[in-house]
Enzyme design. Structure first.
Site, PDB file in Angstrom:
ATOM      1  N   HIS A   1       0.839  -1.216   0.000  1.00  0.00           N
ATOM      2  CA  HIS A   1       0.000   0.000   0.000  1.00  0.00           C
ATOM      3  C   HIS A   1       0.870   1.261   0.000  1.00  0.00           C
ATOM      4  O   HIS A   1       1.332   1.698   1.047  1.00  0.00           O
ATOM      5  CB  HIS A   1      -0.885  -0.047   1.257  1.00  0.00           C
ATOM      6  CG  HIS A   1      -1.905   1.045   1.350  1.00  0.00           C
ATOM      7  ND1 HIS A   1      -3.026   0.943   2.142  1.00  0.00           N
ATOM      8  CD2 HIS A   1      -1.988   2.273   0.783  1.00  0.00           C
ATOM      9  CE1 HIS A   1      -3.747   2.038   2.055  1.00  0.00           C
ATOM     10  NE2 HIS A   1      -3.124   2.877   1.232  1.00  0.00           N
TER      11      HIS A   1
ATOM     12  N   HIS B   1       1.350   5.344  -2.141  1.00  0.00           N
ATOM     13  CA  HIS B   1       0.828   6.355  -3.087  1.00  0.00           C
ATOM     14  C   HIS B   1       2.019   7.105  -3.653  1.00  0.00           C
ATOM     15  O   HIS B   1       2.549   8.006  -2.998  1.00  0.00           O
ATOM     16  CB  HIS B   1      -0.085   7.353  -2.364  1.00  0.00           C
ATOM     17  CG  HIS B   1      -1.247   6.727  -1.661  1.00  0.00           C
ATOM     18  ND1 HIS B   1      -2.507   6.671  -2.214  1.00  0.00           N
ATOM     19  CD2 HIS B   1      -1.363   6.138  -0.444  1.00  0.00           C
ATOM     20  CE1 HIS B   1      -3.346   6.072  -1.368  1.00  0.00           C
ATOM     21  NE2 HIS B   1      -2.668   5.740  -0.294  1.00  0.00           N
ATOM     22  N   PHE B   2       2.463   6.738  -4.850  1.00  0.00           N
ATOM     23  CA  PHE B   2       3.636   7.394  -5.435  1.00  0.00           C
ATOM     24  C   PHE B   2       3.259   8.562  -6.361  1.00  0.00           C
ATOM     25  O   PHE B   2       4.136   9.180  -6.954  1.00  0.00           O
ATOM     26  CB  PHE B   2       4.539   6.370  -6.136  1.00  0.00           C
ATOM     27  CG  PHE B   2       5.345   5.510  -5.170  1.00  0.00           C
ATOM     28  CD1 PHE B   2       5.403   5.808  -3.813  1.00  0.00           C
ATOM     29  CD2 PHE B   2       6.050   4.402  -5.631  1.00  0.00           C
ATOM     30  CE1 PHE B   2       6.159   5.016  -2.925  1.00  0.00           C
ATOM     31  CE2 PHE B   2       6.811   3.612  -4.757  1.00  0.00           C
ATOM     32  CZ  PHE B   2       6.858   3.914  -3.406  1.00  0.00           C
TER      33      PHE B   2
ATOM     34  N   ASN C   1      -5.499   6.331  -6.514  1.00  0.00           N
ATOM     35  CA  ASN C   1      -6.077   7.672  -6.339  1.00  0.00           C
ATOM     36  C   ASN C   1      -5.125   8.743  -6.871  1.00  0.00           C
ATOM     37  O   ASN C   1      -4.810   9.707  -6.191  1.00  0.00           O
ATOM     38  CB  ASN C   1      -6.454   7.929  -4.874  1.00  0.00           C
ATOM     39  CG  ASN C   1      -5.271   7.872  -3.921  1.00  0.00           C
ATOM     40  OD1 ASN C   1      -4.297   7.166  -4.178  1.00  0.00           O
ATOM     41  ND2 ASN C   1      -5.341   8.602  -2.817  1.00  0.00           N
TER      42      ASN C   1
ATOM     43  N   LYS D   1      -8.875  -1.380  -5.230  1.00  0.00           N
ATOM     44  CA  LYS D   1      -9.026  -0.547  -4.037  1.00  0.00           C
ATOM     45  C   LYS D   1     -10.444   0.000  -4.011  1.00  0.00           C
ATOM     46  O   LYS D   1     -10.953   0.495  -5.024  1.00  0.00           O
ATOM     47  CB  LYS D   1      -8.023   0.611  -4.078  1.00  0.00           C
ATOM     48  CG  LYS D   1      -8.083   1.546  -2.863  1.00  0.00           C
ATOM     49  CD  LYS D   1      -7.619   0.852  -1.594  1.00  0.00           C
ATOM     50  CE  LYS D   1      -7.625   1.768  -0.379  1.00  0.00           C
ATOM     51  NZ  LYS D   1      -6.521   2.721  -0.346  1.00  0.00           N
TER      52      LYS D   1
ATOM     53  N   HIS E   1     -10.445   0.842   1.996  1.00  0.00           N
ATOM     54  CA  HIS E   1     -10.280   1.980   2.901  1.00  0.00           C
ATOM     55  C   HIS E   1     -11.584   2.044   3.672  1.00  0.00           C
ATOM     56  O   HIS E   1     -12.607   2.518   3.155  1.00  0.00           O
ATOM     57  CB  HIS E   1     -10.023   3.279   2.133  1.00  0.00           C
ATOM     58  CG  HIS E   1      -9.853   4.464   3.042  1.00  0.00           C
ATOM     59  ND1 HIS E   1      -8.705   5.207   3.063  1.00  0.00           N
ATOM     60  CD2 HIS E   1     -10.682   5.006   3.966  1.00  0.00           C
ATOM     61  CE1 HIS E   1      -8.833   6.163   3.981  1.00  0.00           C
ATOM     62  NE2 HIS E   1     -10.023   6.068   4.528  1.00  0.00           N
TER      63      HIS E   1
ATOM     64  N   ASP F   1       1.183   2.683   3.732  1.00  0.00           N
ATOM     65  CA  ASP F   1       0.294   3.753   3.290  1.00  0.00           C
ATOM     66  C   ASP F   1       1.084   5.046   3.041  1.00  0.00           C
ATOM     67  O   ASP F   1       0.637   6.144   3.403  1.00  0.00           O
ATOM     68  CB  ASP F   1      -0.842   3.988   4.300  1.00  0.00           C
ATOM     69  CG  ASP F   1      -1.968   4.830   3.708  1.00  0.00           C
ATOM     70  OD1 ASP F   1      -1.951   5.096   2.493  1.00  0.00           O
ATOM     71  OD2 ASP F   1      -2.860   5.235   4.478  1.00  0.00           O
TER      72      ASP F   1
ATOM     73  N   HIS G   1       2.875  14.592   0.661  1.00  0.00           N
ATOM     74  CA  HIS G   1       2.310  15.865   0.191  1.00  0.00           C
ATOM     75  C   HIS G   1       3.438  16.885   0.187  1.00  0.00           C
ATOM     76  O   HIS G   1       4.414  16.735   0.930  1.00  0.00           O
ATOM     77  CB  HIS G   1       1.191  16.336   1.123  1.00  0.00           C
ATOM     78  CG  HIS G   1      -0.025  15.458   1.079  1.00  0.00           C
ATOM     79  ND1 HIS G   1      -0.888  15.435   0.006  1.00  0.00           N
ATOM     80  CD2 HIS G   1      -0.517  14.561   1.969  1.00  0.00           C
ATOM     81  CE1 HIS G   1      -1.864  14.567   0.243  1.00  0.00           C
ATOM     82  NE2 HIS G   1      -1.658  14.016   1.419  1.00  0.00           N
TER      83      HIS G   1
HETATM   84  O1  DOR Z   1      -4.272  10.106   4.800  1.00  0.00           O
HETATM   85  C1  DOR Z   1      -4.466   9.573   3.716  1.00  0.00           C
HETATM   86  N1  DOR Z   1      -3.778   9.951   2.632  1.00  0.00           N
HETATM   87  N2  DOR Z   1      -5.362   8.595   3.626  1.00  0.00           N
HETATM   88  C2  DOR Z   1      -5.751   8.123   2.444  1.00  0.00           C
HETATM   89  O2  DOR Z   1      -6.620   7.303   2.406  1.00  0.00           O
HETATM   90  C3  DOR Z   1      -5.178   8.607   1.188  1.00  0.00           C
HETATM   91  C4  DOR Z   1      -3.858   9.177   1.426  1.00  0.00           C
HETATM   92  C5  DOR Z   1      -3.405  10.032   0.278  1.00  0.00           C
HETATM   93  O3  DOR Z   1      -3.439   9.531  -0.866  1.00  0.00           O
HETATM   94  O4  DOR Z   1      -2.994  11.155   0.497  1.00  0.00           O
HETATM   95 ZN    ZN Z   2      -3.623   4.861   1.301  1.00  0.00          ZN
END
Ligand code: DOR
Ligand code: ZN
Length: 412
Positions: free
Chosen positions: A54, A56-57, A88, A136, A169, A277, A281
């Site tokens: 899990h 997010h790149f 996402n 997902k 999720h 996870d 950002h």
């Molecule tokens: O805190 C989160 N950030 N929860 C998520 O489900 C998505 C993730 C994101 O992609 O920033």
């Molecule tokens: Zn996630």
């Protein structure tokens, strides 16, 4: 007889043993006490490399936050040789053309092996890529995802026949709407996205009866027949810690008691998988708490944090090995996660005496700000993927040679 032979103290059938391991085409082909000829000596404890199910790149679409090169470089520095990237993206990966566009972009950038998820939004089962590594489902709103509730029987059936992991999720959208108001700190954030919203979502997810269902990032232990995943941040952080918006995440960090209970269930063997996870950002998105974006980075620190807990005898070695290495590889039917003939020669070497404190500006993410700054960690010394050195003595020594999991040998 072999392309290469590695010699060292390998984790093999439950214990560390002095062995020689012969490798052909990146696959372990012989395991013996001694193989004559030239050998590459590996120091320290050698174990299979990890799999992170899990991450997010952000590639394509938000490469100011991360891209597939910096993300996969971070993974290998942390002892992970395979990652599964979430759908996402700014343009959601919910149909086959988005999937193949993304694959074309990220394939050339990967420093470790990877798979990709598609998003199931309730009515798109027919257009999801048949190649998807996993599915997902966002039951409530979060970064770049609206949250869904209407799932038809036929859609669920179509997803089930794909026979791939279906990862939830689990925060219920309606429940979140009732509670949603302003939160100025971590404790208030936990109150507006409470545990009961997770419980409702877990129940609804379980009622869909997926064959390979997984509940990801659980903040407290709930009974479900699905596989249970937990993150290092929910295990080790709580809302009383002075983390500010770097601790803002969905689902939120909970109370110190809930966190302690979660860690206790984890060390007792209640969870199948630890996933990071990893959700970076840019710094500007992590300003004033109320408006900050949710997400914590973690692909590089997942294994090192748990290894430090193993060394301190807080986490049993076996729990670490199963949750960070073996079960994540099994979840995706990879020839990885276990040193055995027929599996890929993906190794990490670990010097258990090399405990250090995490210094987030030395992490390799594009946005390395981490709430684990100052936490104890044990980083791997060497990382080998399919027989090739990627990290040697804690330095990157290879170029982009990560493979898409569909291009790896399937399990027999
Ligand atoms: O805190 C989160 N950030 N929860 C998520 O489900 C998505 C993730 C994101 O992609 O920033
Ligand atoms: Zn996630």
């Amino acid at each position: 007889m072999y392309d290469q032979v590695f010699s060292g103290r390998f984790l093999y059938r439950g214990s560390f043993q002095e062995l020689d391991i012969g490798v052909n085409n990146g696959i372990i082909s012989g395991i013996k006490k001694h193989i004559p000829g030239e050998r590459k000596i590996l120091k320290h404890a050698v174990m299979p490399a990890g799999t992170d199910t899990h991450v997010h790149f952000r590639d394509p679409g938000e490469t100011d936050k991360e891209d597939f090169a910096t993300g996969t470089i971070s993974a290998v520095y942390g002892g992970t040789s395979t990652i599964f990237d979430m759908p996402n993206n700014r343009v959601k990966i919910d149909n086959y053309s988005a999937y193949s566009d993304k694959l074309g972009i990220v394939k050339r950038k990967a420093f470790c092996d990877f798979g990709l998820y598609s998003m199931f939004t309730g009515n798109n089962a027919q257009v999801i890529s048949k190649e998807s590594s996993g599915i997902k489902i966002y039951m409530g709103e979060t970064t770049n995802a609206a949250g869904t509730s209407g799932f038809s029987e036929s859609g669920i059936e179509a997803i089930n026949t794909m026979n791939i992991p279906v990862v939830f999720h689990a925060e219920d959208g309606k429940c979140l709407e009732i509670h949603n108001k302003i939160a100025r700190n971590l404790k208030e954030y936990s109150a507006i996205r409470p545990e009961e919203c997770e419980d409702v979502a877990i129940k609804n997810a379980t009622d869909m009866h997926f064959n390979r269902g997984v509940i990801t990032h659980m903040t407290h232990s709930v009974d479900t027949p699905y596989a249970k995943e937990v993150t290092p941040h929910h295990l080790l952080l709580n809302y009383d810690m002075p983390l500010g918006s770097y601790g803002k995440v969905n689902p939120p960090l909970r109370s110190p008691e809930t966190q302690q209970n979660l860690l206790h269930s984890y060390t007792g063997g209640s969870f199948a998988v630890v996933s990071s996870d990893h959700a970076p950002h840019v710094q500007g998105d992590k300003g004033e708490f109320e408006f900050a974006r949710s997400g914590i980075i973690g692909v590089e620190t997942r294994i090192p944090l748990i290894l430090a807990l193993v060394q301190k005898k807080i986490v049993p070695f076996d729990v670490f090995y199963k949750t960070c290495i073996l079960n994540p590889a099994r979840m995706f039917s990879l020839r990885k996660g276990e040193i055995d003939t027929g599996n890929y020669a993906d190794f990490i070497t670990v010097d258990f005496s090399s405990m250090e404190r995490i210094n987030d500006y030395r992490l390799h993410s594009k946005n390395p700000g981490s709430p684990f700054n100052g936490f104890d960690a044990i980083f791997p010394e060497d990382v080998i993927i399919r027989g090739g050195s990627v990290i040697e003595r804690r330095e990157l020594v290879n170029d982009r040679s990560g493979k898409y999991v569909e291009d790896l040998e399937p399990l027999k």
